[in-house]
Scaffold this motif. Structure first.
Motif, short mmCIF file in Angstrom:
data_model
loop_
_atom_site.label_atom_id
_atom_site.label_comp_id
_atom_site.label_asym_id
_atom_site.label_seq_id
_atom_site.Cartn_x
_atom_site.Cartn_y
_atom_site.Cartn_z
N GLU A 140 49.54 38.98 33.19
CA GLU A 140 50.85 39.60 33.37
C GLU A 140 50.73 40.79 34.32
O GLU A 140 49.89 41.66 34.14
CB GLU A 140 51.42 40.05 32.02
CG GLU A 140 51.76 38.91 31.08
CD GLU A 140 52.79 37.96 31.67
OE1 GLU A 140 53.72 38.45 32.36
OE2 GLU A 140 52.68 36.74 31.44
N ARG A 141 51.60 40.79 35.31
CA ARG A 141 51.49 41.80 36.37
C ARG A 141 52.09 43.15 35.96
O ARG A 141 51.49 44.19 36.18
CB ARG A 141 52.21 41.27 37.62
CG ARG A 141 52.08 42.16 38.84
CD ARG A 141 52.73 41.48 40.03
NE ARG A 141 52.53 42.24 41.25
CZ ARG A 141 53.01 41.87 42.44
NH1 ARG A 141 53.70 40.73 42.54
NH2 ARG A 141 52.80 42.61 43.51
N TRP A 142 53.27 43.11 35.35
CA TRP A 142 53.98 44.35 35.01
C TRP A 142 53.98 44.55 33.50
O TRP A 142 54.88 44.13 32.79
CB TRP A 142 55.41 44.30 35.57
CG TRP A 142 55.40 44.30 37.07
CD1 TRP A 142 54.76 45.17 37.89
CD2 TRP A 142 56.06 43.37 37.93
NE1 TRP A 142 54.95 44.85 39.22
CE2 TRP A 142 55.76 43.74 39.27
CE3 TRP A 142 56.87 42.26 37.71
CZ2 TRP A 142 56.25 43.06 40.36
CZ3 TRP A 142 57.35 41.56 38.81
CH2 TRP A 142 57.05 41.97 40.12
N TYR A 143 52.91 45.20 33.06
CA TYR A 143 52.67 45.44 31.63
C TYR A 143 52.41 46.92 31.41
O TYR A 143 51.64 47.54 32.16
CB TYR A 143 51.48 44.60 31.17
CG TYR A 143 50.90 44.99 29.82
CD1 TYR A 143 51.48 44.56 28.63
CD2 TYR A 143 49.74 45.78 29.73
CE1 TYR A 143 50.93 44.91 27.39
CE2 TYR A 143 49.19 46.12 28.51
CZ TYR A 143 49.79 45.69 27.34
OH TYR A 143 49.25 46.04 26.12
N SER A 165 59.53 40.39 33.60
CA SER A 165 59.47 39.10 34.28
C SER A 165 60.90 38.60 34.52
O SER A 165 61.85 39.08 33.90
CB SER A 165 58.71 38.08 33.42
OG SER A 165 58.79 36.78 33.98
N ASN A 166 61.04 37.63 35.41
CA ASN A 166 62.37 37.03 35.65
C ASN A 166 62.58 35.78 34.81
O ASN A 166 63.64 35.14 34.88
CB ASN A 166 62.54 36.68 37.13
CG ASN A 166 61.65 35.52 37.56
OD1 ASN A 166 60.55 35.33 37.02
ND2 ASN A 166 62.12 34.74 38.51
N ASP A 167 61.59 35.42 33.99
CA ASP A 167 61.64 34.19 33.21
C ASP A 167 61.71 34.53 31.71
O ASP A 167 60.71 34.91 31.10
CB ASP A 167 60.41 33.33 33.50
CG ASP A 167 60.51 31.93 32.91
OD1 ASP A 167 61.28 31.75 31.95
OD2 ASP A 167 59.82 31.02 33.41
N HIS A 173 59.52 32.31 29.48
CA HIS A 173 58.11 32.69 29.63
C HIS A 173 57.77 33.88 28.74
O HIS A 173 56.73 33.90 28.07
CB HIS A 173 57.82 33.02 31.09
CG HIS A 173 56.48 33.68 31.31
ND1 HIS A 173 55.30 32.99 31.21
CD2 HIS A 173 56.15 34.98 31.60
CE1 HIS A 173 54.29 33.81 31.43
NE2 HIS A 173 54.78 35.02 31.66
N LEU A 174 58.65 34.86 28.71
CA LEU A 174 58.42 36.06 27.90
C LEU A 174 58.39 35.74 26.41
O LEU A 174 57.60 36.31 25.65
CB LEU A 174 59.49 37.11 28.19
CG LEU A 174 59.42 37.78 29.57
CD1 LEU A 174 60.58 38.76 29.74
CD2 LEU A 174 58.09 38.50 29.78
N TYR A 187 61.64 39.58 43.16
CA TYR A 187 62.46 38.45 42.74
C TYR A 187 63.78 38.35 43.51
O TYR A 187 64.40 37.28 43.55
CB TYR A 187 62.78 38.54 41.24
CG TYR A 187 61.56 38.44 40.36
CD1 TYR A 187 60.71 37.34 40.42
CD2 TYR A 187 61.27 39.45 39.45
CE1 TYR A 187 59.60 37.26 39.61
CE2 TYR A 187 60.15 39.38 38.63
CZ TYR A 187 59.32 38.28 38.71
OH TYR A 187 58.22 38.19 37.90
N GLY A 223 59.98 44.64 40.74
CA GLY A 223 60.51 43.35 40.28
C GLY A 223 61.76 42.97 41.03
O GLY A 223 61.95 41.81 41.42
#
Length: 370
Positions: A238-241, A252-254, A257-258, A126, A122
């Motif tokens: 979701e990519r990093w779960y 996430s960086n958002d 969104h989370l 990012y 991440g």
């Protein structure tokens, strides 16, 4: 499939797995004394489909937190091993890579390394100056809330053998419970005629709950939440779960969104799995303070022991020192407890902590007095 479960060779192998680490307990020794006849009796009951789970032994554990446990009889554990070893490969292929609990070659250490890898990824994706957040969630009363009907419907998607399905349904839905009653100083066993008095474990009226003591409960918990895993990965993309039993997180960086993802997950859990997120244990935080998961505080470049984990060990160690002085445990028992925590520490950056514990907490068991 059912014929494989019932073979004597499979039951013998399952017996050896069930007795592992508990070989010299009284009830296992009693079973072992008439091993062949006991296994043949189980085999006969399975073949004739007259096998029924016996009453569970109900007790409460308070370490690290209070839980009500319903443990099966040893003969039932043998059958559960025979069942799980046969059906687990069918479900394993449908599990995502990043669920870690009760799976071969996975576990807390594997989860720890994967989460740190995600934090590094991440930061690389990012940028070093970008704020990165994580959503961490916990399911409220997970095991007692699992719906039998929903679980059996999911199981039927993978297993078509009628006899195997009937055996699974017996294990999931048949419940009688023994409970220990302490009576100055004798221990008696009492059968609960109404298991619904133990709704922390199971509820027959609501058709919910899996006993934590069952081997099958570990597999079925992963099967149940496998639906959530696939929803998060394939629907929400979701990519990093990551998930360890009923604890899971998304990176996430958002932040907004989370928070939206959290609501979508809660809706999915309510509608599809009849579960709900724990309101106090589901939150979004910045990763700069570390990600608390599987007993560690994880950063992209280092790992620390969680403060609550250390506090719990200190309290437990202090209690065991008192037990040692009273002769209730041996120095070897205390040493094994210390070695267990050292094993937990070795996966983190704890040089200063280990030095402090060695000087002020750990004892030299080679001395005659603690």
């Amino acid at each position: 499939m059912y014929d494989k479960i019932c073979t004597f060779e499979n039951l013998l192998r399952s017996y050896k797995l069930a007795r592992k680490s508990n070989r010299y307990k009284k009830r296992i020794c009693q079973f072992d004394f008439f091993l062949e006849s006991n296994l043949l009796k189980i085999q006969k009951e399975l073949i004739s489909e007259t096998f029924v789970t016996r009453p569970y032994n109900h007790f409460i554990v308070t370490d690290p937190k209070t839980r009500q446990i319903a443990a099966p009889e040893f003969r039932d554990r043998v059958v559960q091993h025979a069942l799980v070893d046969t059906i687990e490969p069918l479900f394993e292929s449908s599990f995502i890579y990043d669920s870690y609990a009760c799976r071969r070659n996975k576990g807390t250490t594997f989860a720890l390394k994967r989460i740190q890898k995600f934090l590094k990824a991440g930061r690389s994706y990012y940028g070093k100056d970008e704020e990165i957040y994580f959503l961490k969630c916990d399911i409220r009363k997970f095991f007692p809330s699992i719906s039998w009907d929903v679980l059996l419907e999911i199981v039927r998607k993978k297993i078509s053998c009628p006899k195997t399905l009937r055996l699974i349904e017996k294990i999931v839905t048949t419940h009688q419970v023994y409970r220990k009653l302490i009576v100055n100083p004798k221990v008696q066993m009492s059968l609960f005629d109404n298991p619904d008095t133990l709704e922390e474990v199971i509820s027959i009226k609501k058709r919910t709950g899996l006993p934590i003591g069952n081997l099958t409960s570990q597999l079925f918990a992963n099967v149940y939440l496998g639906e959530l895993d696939n929803f998060v990965k394939h629907n929400l993309k979701e990519r990093w779960y990551d998930r360890y039993m009923d604890d899971f997180l998304i990176i996430s960086n958002d932040k907004k969104h989370l928070l939206l993802v959290k609501d979508e997950i809660n809706t999915f859990l309510n509608e599809k799995l009849k579960l709900t997120l724990h309101p106090r244990k589901s939150f979004v935080q910045n990763t700069k303070n570390g990600v608390t998961f599987v007993g560690y505080r994880i950063f992209y470049d280092h790992i620390l022991i969680r403060g609550s984990t250390l506090i719990h060990f200190r309290k437990k160690h202090k209690k065991r020192l008192k037990q040692l002085k009273k002769g209730k445990i041996t120095k070897e028992d205390l040493r094994q407890s210390e070695l267990s925590f050292k094993g937990h520490m070795k996966h983190a950056d704890t040089w200063n902590l280990e030095k402090m514990l060695k000087e002020k907490v750990f004892i030299d068991v080679s001395k005659k007095k603690p």
